[in-house]
Design a protein around this motif. Structure first.
Motif, PDB file in Angstrom:
ATOM      1  N   PHE A   1       0.867  -1.179   0.000  1.00 21.52           N
ATOM      2  CA  PHE A   1       0.000   0.000   0.000  1.00 21.52           C
ATOM      3  C   PHE A   1       0.908   1.234   0.000  1.00 21.52           C
ATOM      4  O   PHE A   1       1.260   1.774   1.050  1.00 21.52           O
ATOM      5  CB  PHE A   1      -0.913   0.030   1.233  1.00 21.52           C
ATOM      6  CG  PHE A   1      -2.188  -0.754   1.081  1.00 21.52           C
ATOM      7  CD1 PHE A   1      -3.136  -0.391   0.148  1.00 21.52           C
ATOM      8  CD2 PHE A   1      -2.452  -1.843   1.896  1.00 21.52           C
ATOM      9  CE1 PHE A   1      -4.326  -1.101   0.005  1.00 21.52           C
ATOM     10  CE2 PHE A   1      -3.628  -2.572   1.769  1.00 21.52           C
ATOM     11  CZ  PHE A   1      -4.569  -2.193   0.822  1.00 21.52           C
ATOM     12  N   ILE A   2       1.294   1.643  -1.185  1.00 22.20           N
ATOM     13  CA  ILE A   2       2.220   2.766  -1.316  1.00 22.20           C
ATOM     14  C   ILE A   2       1.452   3.955  -1.906  1.00 22.20           C
ATOM     15  O   ILE A   2       0.792   3.797  -2.934  1.00 22.20           O
ATOM     16  CB  ILE A   2       3.405   2.403  -2.227  1.00 22.20           C
ATOM     17  CG1 ILE A   2       4.133   1.171  -1.665  1.00 22.20           C
ATOM     18  CG2 ILE A   2       4.374   3.552  -2.386  1.00 22.20           C
ATOM     19  CD1 ILE A   2       5.194   0.620  -2.587  1.00 22.20           C
ATOM     20  N   PRO A   3       1.499   5.146  -1.321  1.00 19.25           N
ATOM     21  CA  PRO A   3       2.299   5.563  -0.158  1.00 19.25           C
ATOM     22  C   PRO A   3       1.531   5.513   1.157  1.00 19.25           C
ATOM     23  O   PRO A   3       2.016   6.003   2.175  1.00 19.25           O
ATOM     24  CB  PRO A   3       2.621   7.017  -0.516  1.00 19.25           C
ATOM     25  CG  PRO A   3       1.393   7.493  -1.221  1.00 19.25           C
ATOM     26  CD  PRO A   3       0.850   6.295  -1.979  1.00 19.25           C
ATOM     27  N   GLN A   4       0.321   4.936   1.134  1.00 19.40           N
ATOM     28  CA  GLN A   4      -0.547   5.024   2.316  1.00 19.40           C
ATOM     29  C   GLN A   4       0.051   4.358   3.553  1.00 19.40           C
ATOM     30  O   GLN A   4      -0.265   4.739   4.681  1.00 19.40           O
ATOM     31  CB  GLN A   4      -1.912   4.402   2.012  1.00 19.40           C
ATOM     32  CG  GLN A   4      -2.719   5.129   0.952  1.00 19.40           C
ATOM     33  CD  GLN A   4      -2.430   4.607  -0.448  1.00 19.40           C
ATOM     34  OE1 GLN A   4      -1.427   3.924  -0.664  1.00 19.40           O
ATOM     35  NE2 GLN A   4      -3.302   4.909  -1.394  1.00 19.40           N
ATOM     36  N   ALA A   5       0.904   3.343   3.358  1.00 20.75           N
ATOM     37  CA  ALA A   5       1.467   2.627   4.508  1.00 20.75           C
ATOM     38  C   ALA A   5       2.447   3.479   5.301  1.00 20.75           C
ATOM     39  O   ALA A   5       2.743   3.170   6.464  1.00 20.75           O
ATOM     40  CB  ALA A   5       2.143   1.343   4.044  1.00 20.75           C
ATOM     41  N   GLY A   6       2.961   4.542   4.693  1.00 22.02           N
ATOM     42  CA  GLY A   6       3.847   5.450   5.417  1.00 22.02           C
ATOM     43  C   GLY A   6       5.085   4.762   5.959  1.00 22.02           C
ATOM     44  O   GLY A   6       5.774   4.028   5.245  1.00 22.02           O
ATOM     45  N   PHE A   7       5.368   4.961   7.230  1.00 16.63           N
ATOM     46  CA  PHE A   7       6.573   4.394   7.857  1.00 16.63           C
ATOM     47  C   PHE A   7       6.529   2.871   7.900  1.00 16.63           C
ATOM     48  O   PHE A   7       7.573   2.208   7.967  1.00 16.63           O
ATOM     49  CB  PHE A   7       6.739   4.948   9.275  1.00 16.63           C
ATOM     50  CG  PHE A   7       5.773   4.373  10.278  1.00 16.63           C
ATOM     51  CD1 PHE A   7       6.133   3.283  11.054  1.00 16.63           C
ATOM     52  CD2 PHE A   7       4.501   4.916  10.432  1.00 16.63           C
ATOM     53  CE1 PHE A   7       5.247   2.751  11.982  1.00 16.63           C
ATOM     54  CE2 PHE A   7       3.613   4.394  11.359  1.00 16.63           C
ATOM     55  CZ  PHE A   7       3.979   3.306  12.139  1.00 16.63           C
TER      56      PHE A   7
END
Length: 398
Positions: free
Chosen positions: A70-76
């Motif tokens: 899940f890019i960029p929603q996954a973040g760190f």
């Protein structure tokens, strides 16, 4: 074998497979099931061991893979799970390498792995490619930067399994890479029985990856990268089976790694953590080969720390039978990821445009939806399995 059934030994306890009576000291580490078809011996049961915590461990790895994509929603979380999730699957795959050494010749081993890995790879690849091509044709658009000919050439190249050149079913790249890894490891084990020598060869592979890595068919360059995890998976799991470690001992060992892992997480800034230029005392050594090699060994260490943390978590969850069942279909989850993620992308787009609701508003949401998507695929698998059983029953009645 006895006339009452098959006796299964579970470390410190005995369990009667036919009647279900007897003692079981290690309740969740191993369970045994009757044969699905056919018989074995007088008891009519086939001896089969299944380590439930390994299935749960694979499920945790699959959730990490779904979350990381899940890019960029996954973040760190994207950076975090990429530290270990693929390494975890190579490590777990190595658990059963010794079984193949004992049971199969090279030819039979290759044939079995083609059936288990490459056939599903091609099948899922064809289904995914066709669906995405139809979707693009219906939209009347092509991916940005592609002509029609370049687009179809790119789709065909996906089947070569080159990780860096897969526009569709990219999460499946590790399947042909795992196939290659298992064949190469089989040959290594046939050449020498020295575990130390094999570990040194695996380290040499990692060095070769650092110095000479180029995109290659079946992601052979990544085979050099991940061989060390597969190798240590075989060695450590063979030692575990030989010594009959209990869940408690495994948890204590992996728990230490878990604590260290949390320390790394609390440090937070992964980039600063691996900035060896600030840690090495001699400035002249901070450029070139040394830094690259130190970085690789640090990556391996951190991966095993996080894998250890996942093992502890998997053992603690192994009493939940549903989680063990969910973990048995990881190859299907991997193959179906591109399709379900695209469907979910369309669904979230509708929710945002029509309802103003962002379903992926935080990294925690990506974990939640990863679990939901995996469970949806599992539900479909169970429905299909139930339907096939009913069809078979009707055929038998007729």
């Amino acid at each position: 074998q006895t006339r009452h059934g098959t006796l299964y030994r579970l470390h410190h306890g005995l369990r009667d497979a036919a009647s279900g009576s007897g003692r079981t000291a290690e309740k969740t580490l191993v369970y045994c099931v009757p044969a699905k078809t056919g018989t074995c011996g007088k008891g009519g049961y086939m001896t089969k061991q299944r380590y439930v915590w390994i299935d749960v461990l694979k499920l945790l790895g699959m959730v990490a893979i779904y979350t990381g994509h899940f890019i960029p929603q996954a973040g760190f979380l994207n950076d975090f799970v990429f530290r270990y999730h693929v390494a975890l699957f190579f490590f777990v795959s190595g658990f059963f390498a010794s079984n193949y050494m004992k049971k199969y010749s090279l030819g039979k081993m290759v044939a079995k792995k083609i059936k288990e890995l490459l056939v599903p790879y091609v099948a899922f690849g064809l289904v995914t490619s066709v669906l995405f091509i139809v979707y693009r044709l219906l939209q009347g658009t092509l991916p940005e930067g592609y002509t029609r000919k370049e687009y179809f050439d790119a789709v065909l190249r996906c089947f070569l399994g080159v990780r860096e050149d897969m526009i569709y079913f990219g999460s499946m790249w590790f399947v042909p890479c795992l196939f290659l890894t298992e064949i190469v490891y089989y040959l290594l084990k046939k050449c020498t029985e020295s575990n130390l020598l094999i570990v040194l060869i695996a380290i040499a592979f990692r060095v070769a990856y650092v110095e000479f890595s180029r995109p290659f068919v079946f992601s052979a360059n990544w085979m050099l990268h991940y061989m060390i995890y597969y190798c240590l998976g075989d060695i450590l799991f063979t030692y575990y089976k030989k010594n009959g470690f209990s869940n408690t001992k495994i948890s204590a060992f992996a728990g230490t790694a878990c604590v260290i892992g949390f320390i790394f997480v609390l440090l937070g800034d992964w980039g600063a953590l691996f900035s060896w230029k600030e840690m090495l005392p001699v400035e002249s050594l901070t450029d070139g080969v040394l830094v690259r090699y130190i970085g690789q060994f640090v990556q391996i260490g951190v991966s095993f720390v996080l894998i250890g943390a996942n093992i502890v978590f998997a053992i603690s969850l192994s009493r939940i039978q549903l989680l063990g069942d969910l973990g048995r279909y990881t190859l299907i989850y991997c193959g179906a990821e591109g399709i379900v993620k695209k469907a979910f992308e369309i669904f979230t787009g509708i929710c945002i445009s029509k309802l103003g609701i962002d379903l992926l508003g935080s990294p925690a949401c990506t974990v939640l939806w990863s679990i939901v998507l995996i469970f949806c695929i599992y539900a479909v698998i169970q429905i299909v399995t139930l339907w096939k059983k009913r069809v078979r029953c009707k055929m038998l009645i007729r």
